[in-house]
Each structure stands twice: as C-alpha cells, then as structure tokens.
Design a protein around this motif. Structure first.
Motif, PDB file in Angstrom:
ATOM      1  N   GLN A  24       1.310 -31.951 -32.205  1.00  0.00           N
ATOM      2  CA  GLN A  24       1.997 -33.132 -32.726  1.00  0.00           C
ATOM      3  C   GLN A  24       2.670 -33.906 -31.582  1.00  0.00           C
ATOM      4  O   GLN A  24       2.544 -35.119 -31.466  1.00  0.00           O
ATOM      5  CB  GLN A  24       3.056 -32.727 -33.760  1.00  0.00           C
ATOM      6  CG  GLN A  24       2.472 -32.243 -35.079  1.00  0.00           C
ATOM      7  CD  GLN A  24       3.577 -31.727 -36.005  1.00  0.00           C
ATOM      8  OE1 GLN A  24       4.195 -30.695 -35.745  1.00  0.00           O
ATOM      9  NE2 GLN A  24       3.825 -32.453 -37.068  1.00  0.00           N
ATOM     10  N   LEU A  25       3.413 -33.146 -30.753  1.00  0.00           N
ATOM     11  CA  LEU A  25       4.192 -33.744 -29.661  1.00  0.00           C
ATOM     12  C   LEU A  25       3.309 -34.450 -28.636  1.00  0.00           C
ATOM     13  O   LEU A  25       3.627 -35.551 -28.171  1.00  0.00           O
ATOM     14  CB  LEU A  25       4.992 -32.612 -28.976  1.00  0.00           C
ATOM     15  CG  LEU A  25       5.821 -32.957 -27.749  1.00  0.00           C
ATOM     16  CD1 LEU A  25       6.976 -33.876 -28.106  1.00  0.00           C
ATOM     17  CD2 LEU A  25       6.367 -31.677 -27.087  1.00  0.00           C
ATOM     18  N   LEU A  26       2.207 -33.805 -28.293  1.00  0.00           N
ATOM     19  CA  LEU A  26       1.424 -34.271 -27.141  1.00  0.00           C
ATOM     20  C   LEU A  26       0.220 -35.127 -27.532  1.00  0.00           C
ATOM     21  O   LEU A  26      -0.268 -35.907 -26.712  1.00  0.00           O
ATOM     22  CB  LEU A  26       0.933 -33.060 -26.337  1.00  0.00           C
ATOM     23  CG  LEU A  26       2.049 -32.231 -25.722  1.00  0.00           C
ATOM     24  CD1 LEU A  26       1.544 -30.843 -25.348  1.00  0.00           C
ATOM     25  CD2 LEU A  26       2.629 -32.932 -24.511  1.00  0.00           C
ATOM     26  N   VAL A  27      -0.258 -34.970 -28.759  1.00  0.00           N
ATOM     27  CA  VAL A  27      -1.497 -35.654 -29.154  1.00  0.00           C
ATOM     28  C   VAL A  27      -1.262 -36.567 -30.373  1.00  0.00           C
ATOM     29  O   VAL A  27      -1.352 -37.792 -30.274  1.00  0.00           O
ATOM     30  CB  VAL A  27      -2.636 -34.638 -29.457  1.00  0.00           C
ATOM     31  CG1 VAL A  27      -3.945 -35.376 -29.744  1.00  0.00           C
ATOM     32  CG2 VAL A  27      -2.816 -33.655 -28.305  1.00  0.00           C
ATOM     33  N   ASP A  28      -0.957 -35.963 -31.515  1.00  0.00           N
ATOM     34  CA  ASP A  28      -0.935 -36.739 -32.768  1.00  0.00           C
ATOM     35  C   ASP A  28       0.086 -37.879 -32.724  1.00  0.00           C
ATOM     36  O   ASP A  28      -0.228 -39.016 -33.096  1.00  0.00           O
ATOM     37  CB  ASP A  28      -0.590 -35.837 -33.964  1.00  0.00           C
ATOM     38  CG  ASP A  28      -1.620 -34.736 -34.175  1.00  0.00           C
ATOM     39  OD1 ASP A  28      -2.670 -34.759 -33.506  1.00  0.00           O
ATOM     40  OD2 ASP A  28      -1.360 -33.831 -34.994  1.00  0.00           O
ATOM     41  N   ASN A  29       1.311 -37.571 -32.307  1.00  0.00           N
ATOM     42  CA  ASN A  29       2.374 -38.589 -32.354  1.00  0.00           C
ATOM     43  C   ASN A  29       2.096 -39.751 -31.401  1.00  0.00           C
ATOM     44  O   ASN A  29       2.117 -40.916 -31.820  1.00  0.00           O
ATOM     45  CB  ASN A  29       3.748 -37.975 -32.058  1.00  0.00           C
ATOM     46  CG  ASN A  29       4.149 -36.926 -33.086  1.00  0.00           C
ATOM     47  OD1 ASN A  29       3.551 -36.855 -34.153  1.00  0.00           O
ATOM     48  ND2 ASN A  29       5.137 -36.119 -32.767  1.00  0.00           N
ATOM     49  N   PRO A  30       1.827 -39.483 -30.116  1.00  0.00           N
ATOM     50  CA  PRO A  30       1.572 -40.631 -29.219  1.00  0.00           C
ATOM     51  C   PRO A  30       0.328 -41.413 -29.613  1.00  0.00           C
ATOM     52  O   PRO A  30       0.294 -42.642 -29.462  1.00  0.00           O
ATOM     53  CB  PRO A  30       1.432 -40.000 -27.830  1.00  0.00           C
ATOM     54  CG  PRO A  30       1.183 -38.550 -28.063  1.00  0.00           C
ATOM     55  CD  PRO A  30       1.868 -38.211 -29.350  1.00  0.00           C
ATOM     56  N   HIS A  31      -0.667 -40.747 -30.156  1.00  0.00           N
ATOM     57  CA  HIS A  31      -1.864 -41.488 -30.583  1.00  0.00           C
ATOM     58  C   HIS A  31      -1.522 -42.400 -31.753  1.00  0.00           C
ATOM     59  O   HIS A  31      -1.983 -43.538 -31.823  1.00  0.00           O
ATOM     60  CB  HIS A  31      -3.001 -40.532 -30.945  1.00  0.00           C
ATOM     61  CG  HIS A  31      -3.724 -40.004 -29.725  1.00  0.00           C
ATOM     62  ND1 HIS A  31      -4.996 -40.409 -29.375  1.00  0.00           N
ATOM     63  CD2 HIS A  31      -3.334 -39.135 -28.764  1.00  0.00           C
ATOM     64  CE1 HIS A  31      -5.355 -39.804 -28.257  1.00  0.00           C
ATOM     65  NE2 HIS A  31      -4.372 -39.015 -27.865  1.00  0.00           N
ATOM     66  N   ARG A  32      -0.696 -41.905 -32.688  1.00  0.00           N
ATOM     67  CA  ARG A  32      -0.326 -42.724 -33.854  1.00  0.00           C
ATOM     68  C   ARG A  32       0.435 -43.979 -33.426  1.00  0.00           C
ATOM     69  O   ARG A  32       0.260 -45.055 -33.965  1.00  0.00           O
ATOM     70  CB  ARG A  32       0.527 -41.876 -34.798  1.00  0.00           C
ATOM     71  CG  ARG A  32       0.396 -42.285 -36.239  1.00  0.00           C
ATOM     72  CD  ARG A  32       0.920 -41.195 -37.168  1.00  0.00           C
ATOM     73  NE  ARG A  32       2.353 -41.060 -37.173  1.00  0.00           N
ATOM     74  CZ  ARG A  32       3.031 -40.017 -36.688  1.00  0.00           C
ATOM     75  NH1 ARG A  32       2.416 -39.003 -36.126  1.00  0.00           N
ATOM     76  NH2 ARG A  32       4.351 -39.977 -36.756  1.00  0.00           N
ATOM     77  N   LEU A  33       1.290 -43.822 -32.416  1.00  0.00           N
ATOM     78  CA  LEU A  33       2.119 -44.949 -31.984  1.00  0.00           C
ATOM     79  C   LEU A  33       1.367 -45.896 -31.045  1.00  0.00           C
ATOM     80  O   LEU A  33       1.546 -47.105 -31.109  1.00  0.00           O
ATOM     81  CB  LEU A  33       3.377 -44.399 -31.288  1.00  0.00           C
ATOM     82  CG  LEU A  33       4.556 -45.347 -31.103  1.00  0.00           C
ATOM     83  CD1 LEU A  33       5.036 -45.913 -32.434  1.00  0.00           C
ATOM     84  CD2 LEU A  33       5.708 -44.620 -30.400  1.00  0.00           C
ATOM     85  N   TYR A  34       0.533 -45.362 -30.171  1.00  0.00           N
ATOM     86  CA  TYR A  34      -0.046 -46.194 -29.104  1.00  0.00           C
ATOM     87  C   TYR A  34      -1.539 -46.481 -29.252  1.00  0.00           C
ATOM     88  O   TYR A  34      -2.034 -47.427 -28.660  1.00  0.00           O
ATOM     89  CB  TYR A  34       0.235 -45.546 -27.741  1.00  0.00           C
ATOM     90  CG  TYR A  34       1.700 -45.636 -27.378  1.00  0.00           C
ATOM     91  CD1 TYR A  34       2.221 -46.820 -26.864  1.00  0.00           C
ATOM     92  CD2 TYR A  34       2.570 -44.571 -27.600  1.00  0.00           C
ATOM     93  CE1 TYR A  34       3.556 -46.937 -26.566  1.00  0.00           C
ATOM     94  CE2 TYR A  34       3.922 -44.679 -27.300  1.00  0.00           C
ATOM     95  CZ  TYR A  34       4.400 -45.859 -26.785  1.00  0.00           C
ATOM     96  OH  TYR A  34       5.736 -45.986 -26.501  1.00  0.00           O
ATOM     97  N   TRP A  35      -2.236 -45.633 -29.984  1.00  0.00           N
ATOM     98  CA  TRP A  35      -3.681 -45.869 -30.213  1.00  0.00           C
ATOM     99  C   TRP A  35      -3.961 -45.739 -31.710  1.00  0.00           C
ATOM    100  O   TRP A  35      -4.816 -44.959 -32.132  1.00  0.00           O
ATOM    101  CB  TRP A  35      -4.527 -44.850 -29.436  1.00  0.00           C
ATOM    102  CG  TRP A  35      -4.609 -45.118 -27.954  1.00  0.00           C
ATOM    103  CD1 TRP A  35      -5.540 -45.900 -27.312  1.00  0.00           C
ATOM    104  CD2 TRP A  35      -3.756 -44.593 -26.931  1.00  0.00           C
ATOM    105  NE1 TRP A  35      -5.284 -45.893 -25.955  1.00  0.00           N
ATOM    106  CE2 TRP A  35      -4.210 -45.100 -25.696  1.00  0.00           C
ATOM    107  CE3 TRP A  35      -2.631 -43.742 -26.947  1.00  0.00           C
ATOM    108  CZ2 TRP A  35      -3.583 -44.786 -24.481  1.00  0.00           C
ATOM    109  CZ3 TRP A  35      -2.011 -43.440 -25.744  1.00  0.00           C
ATOM    110  CH2 TRP A  35      -2.493 -43.961 -24.528  1.00  0.00           C
ATOM    111  N   PRO A  36      -3.254 -46.517 -32.561  1.00  0.00           N
ATOM    112  CA  PRO A  36      -3.389 -46.314 -34.009  1.00  0.00           C
ATOM    113  C   PRO A  36      -4.796 -46.609 -34.501  1.00  0.00           C
ATOM    114  O   PRO A  36      -5.205 -46.118 -35.544  1.00  0.00           O
ATOM    115  CB  PRO A  36      -2.365 -47.286 -34.602  1.00  0.00           C
ATOM    116  CG  PRO A  36      -2.156 -48.313 -33.557  1.00  0.00           C
ATOM    117  CD  PRO A  36      -2.369 -47.629 -32.232  1.00  0.00           C
TER     118      PRO A  36
END
Ligand SMILES: O=C(O)c1cc(C(=O)O)oc(=O)c1
Length: 317
Positions: free
Chosen positions: A302-314
């Motif tokens: 979540q911390l390293l993949v899912d969350n930043p992808h949701r915010l920056y590569w939605p």
C-alpha cells in the motif's frame, strides 16, 4: 554515481557557493536488504540544478550541491524503485525548469509537485501538467521561506483544482494548532510532508502528535509522507556504517500513522536530503527503515505501490 563530479571545494556548477557546512549526498549507497515490491515509488525526492544549467533562485535560503536528474535516476535503479515523485525544492523558488526537465527525461516514470505563484496562468499550468506535474507545494517552515503562503494558497488552489491536482504542505508540529482550521478548509487532496515534523522526544500518545492524528482522522482528504527519519531522529542510530535498524526513535510515530491510515501514506528517500546538519544517510540503508514502519507485505505494498499510484498515476499507466 558521484557527487564530487558536480560539486567540489564548496562551489557548484554555475559558480554558486554552497552554504557553509553543506553536506553533499552520500556517494555509493548500499544495496538494501529489503527488496522493494514491483512498481515501488520513491514519492519524495528532489533535483538541485545543476546550477550551471538551472540556476538557483535569488530568494533561496540555502545553496545546495548539484543533484541532477541522471543522478536521481541512477539512485532509483540502484535501490530498486520503479518511479519517482520529484518535489520542487525551495532553492529553486517558483522556477520549475529543473523539475520539468527531470520529468521529461524520466520518460513517464516520474511525476512532479511544483511551486507556483498566485499569478500563474492556465497555459503555464497546462504546460506543467503535460510534463507530469500533479500537485503544488506550499512551504510553512519559516526557515525556508520569507513569508508563509497563507494569502496565495486559496487563489492558487482554485486554479489547480480543475486539473485534479493536489496540494502538498510542509509545516512543523508546533505550528499545526494555529494552521489547523486553515488546512482543514483546503478542498483538494492534501499531502503533508514528513508527518508534519513531530518532535520525537515527545510522547507518541501525547497531545502534540495526537493533534496531527486527529487532523488526519477528521480530514479524509489528508495524506502524509512517513518520510525523513534522518531529519526527525534525535537519538536513534543513523543509516550509516551498515546500520539497518536506524532512527529507532522515529519508528513509533511513523508506524502509528501507517497502522491508522494505511491507504493515505507515502514513502520517499528525500534524496538529496537538503539542510541536514550532522550526517548524510546512506539511502540504501534508509530503504531498510521501511519494514520497521510498514511491518507486513500488505502494508508495504500500500505504502510503496498502491497509494502513490492512486495519487500520481490514477489512469493506471
Ligand atoms: O527540511 C528541509 O530543509 C527541507 C527542505 C526542502 C526544500 O528546500 O524544498 O524540502 C524538504 O523536503 C525538506
């Protein structure tokens, strides 16, 4: 990778004198023992200059050593990250040229957070968006700016909200009581740098950190970066000389945030670590801090993949 190629004897390219006592980024980082999950994002890092190509801003509060996009991407590959979120550093003021250049060189593997002035135009914002910018940063840390940006923030937020961008704020824990209502009124997603800089000599269950946790609980649009243990640590051993259990005094704070808000946390190296005064961490060993604060594979993903992808590569590219 070498820091000495661009900065020697206190002078950077472009003839800028580095701030006296400046610590250059660590050359030759260790290979982390912690294997980053596929798609991991270093969601807080900077580029500095190079000063000969992208001069530092006249209003800057420090002059760093150069830290180029190529050097950042070499670190990304060495540590095992897939992508970066590059955050405009205050030494470049509101001139985002070095950031935009880095984003273009990344070939889609970096997004950016810019700093803009209140008179920024729709055309300028569209250009930043095309380069990969997805947020704007406002700095409330008084040693880094002449004036805190309370006046301009609302005006700028109205301009960036239609683009789907978010706001990044940097402040210190002692200033949160005064800014609490102001920050709570920001309508976009809001990312707090470095957990709002808690004083880790205080109790993790005490009122000061409790206010930050309440801020996150009451505002579901607020995210935070559980970053910069090297800045916040007072007594913990440092990420140097092979130490893979570093900054232990910061762990309870970061772990608490990850446990309470697992889908609103981000992690980044903070390379090239501006303004550190007593040591420069080995970024390889800093990556080994992650499993101490995100203790299960699910939390790490979540911390390293899912969350930043949701915010920056939605859009899922
Ligand atoms: O604590 C700092 O000195 C610092 C400075 C900057 C910047 O100058 O942009 O960014 C950070 O994330 C941290």
């Amino acid at each position: 990778m070498t820091s000495s190629g661009t900065a020697t004897h206190g002078v950077t390219t472009g003839g800028f004198d580095k701030t006296p006592g400046w610590l250059d980024w660590y050359d030759g980082p260790a290979t982390p023992a912690f294997r980053l999950p596929a798609g991991a994002v270093d969601a807080h890092c900077h580029v500095f200059g190079p000063g000969g190509e992208f001069p530092y801003a006249p209003e800057r509060k420090y002059t760093p050593c150069d830290a180029s996009a190529a050097q950042l991407f070499a670190l990304r590959d060495h540590l095992g990250f897939d992508r970066n979120v590059i955050v405009q550093a205050t030494c470049h003021g509101a001139d985002n040229s070095a950031l935009v250049d880095a984003l273009r060189r990344s070939e889609g593997r970096a997004r950016g957070v810019a700093t803009v002035r209140r008179d920024v135009t729709a055309e300028q914002l569209a250009e930043l968006h095309a380069a990969g910018v997805r947020g704007v940063r406002f700095n409330f840390v008084k040693r880094l700016v002449d004036r805190v940006p309370t006046d301009s923030l609302e005006e700028i937020v109205a301009k960036i909200a239609p683009l789907g961008w978010h706001v990044v704020i940097y402040f210190e824990a002692e200033d949160l009581p005064e800014l609490y209502d102001f920050f709570s009124a920001i309508p976009t997603d809001l990312v707090v740098d470095h957990m709002g800089r808690p004083d880790v000599t205080k109790d993790v269950d005490g009122p000061e950190f409790g206010l930050f946790l309440r801020f996150m609980r009451e505002n579901p649009n607020v995210w935070t970066k559980v970053t910069c243990p090297e800045r916040l640590s007072v007594t913990g051993p440092r990420a140097l000389d092979g130490e893979r259990d570093a900054y232990t005094d910061v762990v309870p704070f970061a772990r608490r945030v990850v446990e309470l808000f697992p889908d609103r946390v981000l992690w980044g190296t903070d390379w090239p670590h501006p303004n550190l005064k007593d040591h420069m961490p080995d970024d390889g060993l800093l990556v080994d801090h992650i499993p101490h604060i995100a203790t299960t594979p699910e939390r790490q993903r979540q911390l390293l993949v899912d969350n930043p992808h949701r915010l920056y590569w939605p859009e899922g590219e």
